[in-house]
Design an enzyme around this catalytic site. Structure first.
Site, PDB file in Angstrom:
ATOM      1  N   SER A  22      52.727  70.013  37.826  1.00  0.00           N
ATOM      2  CA  SER A  22      52.728  69.715  36.392  1.00  0.00           C
ATOM      3  C   SER A  22      53.623  68.513  36.165  1.00  0.00           C
ATOM      4  CB  SER A  22      53.273  70.912  35.618  1.00  0.00           C
ATOM      5  OG  SER A  22      53.568  70.590  34.271  1.00  0.00           O
ATOM      6  N   TYR A  29      59.802  77.693  34.640  1.00  0.00           N
ATOM      7  CA  TYR A  29      58.600  76.891  34.836  1.00  0.00           C
ATOM      8  C   TYR A  29      58.944  75.547  35.476  1.00  0.00           C
ATOM      9  CZ  TYR A  29      54.052  74.795  33.613  1.00  0.00           C
ATOM     10  OH  TYR A  29      52.810  74.186  33.654  1.00  0.00           O
TER      11      TYR A  29
END
Length: 258
Positions: free
Chosen positions: A132, A145
């Site tokens: 990401s 995350y």
């Protein structure tokens, strides 16, 4: 004919990757914990097969890889796409939340890659790990995350260093905002907080400083994954391809200048 495994293949980027690889002529196995969305994806193309498994469970993934090889004869490509949340600051992240976030965002990829490596060595195959933009930058209150997505890049580099001479290529992609069900939920949070009036205006708000001025569609990320697994990328190894509309080039302190 190649055979590819896509984890987290029931929705969003994973489903788009499966569809693209199938259109390109690969046999594709989509995997995840929930059977229903996997079967919905499999119903869209005759080359897609649903095989549910928890990507963080080593025994489940080992059995999955064995089933793929038994059914299709080889495993030529792996897309480690399974992921999850982890939305709190470091100080507000409890032990259970921390472990769950790392399991979802890092352990899933580690286990999938590790259990697939023997088959990929035989096939001379490739790995794409979906990280990401959060693997390169930090958003507010996303400790689990962010750490998990950063660690995925280290996983790819380690595999690339150790397994390139064994015939296995490994690369990563780092998408920015992509229109997926998971991102839609984040847009709804922004709406609830008063930062937008609806999902569309929320997407507009979060991409207003992105040079291309919009979120990606899942197919746009899928095309990059397909390239990395394909013959045109046979000398691309240990790389991180950013698919974020140019967000990573923006110098944040100069935004006030327009």
């Amino acid at each position: 004919m190649s055979t590819c495994l896509v984890t987290g293949g029931g929705t969003g980027i994973g489903a788009a990757v499966a569809a693209r690889l199938a259109r390109d002529g690969a046999d594709v196995v989509v995997s995840g914990r929930r059977r229903e969305p996997l079967e919905e994806v499999a119903a869209t193309h005759p080359r897609i097969t649903a095989m549910p498994a928890d990507a963080a469970d080593a025994s489940a993934v080992r059995a999955l890889v064995g089933e793929v090889r038994a059914r299709f004869g080889s495993l030529d490509g792996v897309v480690a796409n399974a992921g999850g949340h982890g939305y709190d600051s470091v100080g507000d992240t409890g032990d259970d939340e921390w472990r769950a976030s790392l399991d979802a965002n890092l352990t899933t990829a580690f286990v999938t890659v590790r259990e697939s490596l023997p088959a990929l060595e035989v096939a001379g195959g490739g790995i794409v790990v979906v990280s990401s933009l959060s693997g390169l930058r930090a958003a507010p209150e996303t400790a689990g995350y962010t750490v998990g997505k950063h660690a995925l890049l280290g996983l790819v580099r380690s595999v690339a260093r150790d397994y390139g001479r064994r015939g296995v290529r490994a690369n990563a992609v780092c998408p920015g905002w992509v229109r997926t069900p998971m991102a839609d939920e984040e847009m709804r949070v922004l709406v609830e907080q008063g930062g937008a009036t609806d999902v569309e205006s929320a997407y507009a708000a979060v991409t207003k400083d992105v040079p291309l001025g919009r979120p990606a569609e899942p197919d746009e990320v899928a095309g990059v994954v397909a390239f990395l697994l394909g013959p045109d990328a046979r000398y691309v190894h240990g790389a991180t391809l950013v698919v974020d509309g140019g967000a990573h080039v923006v110098d944040v302190p100069t935004l006030a200048f327009g």
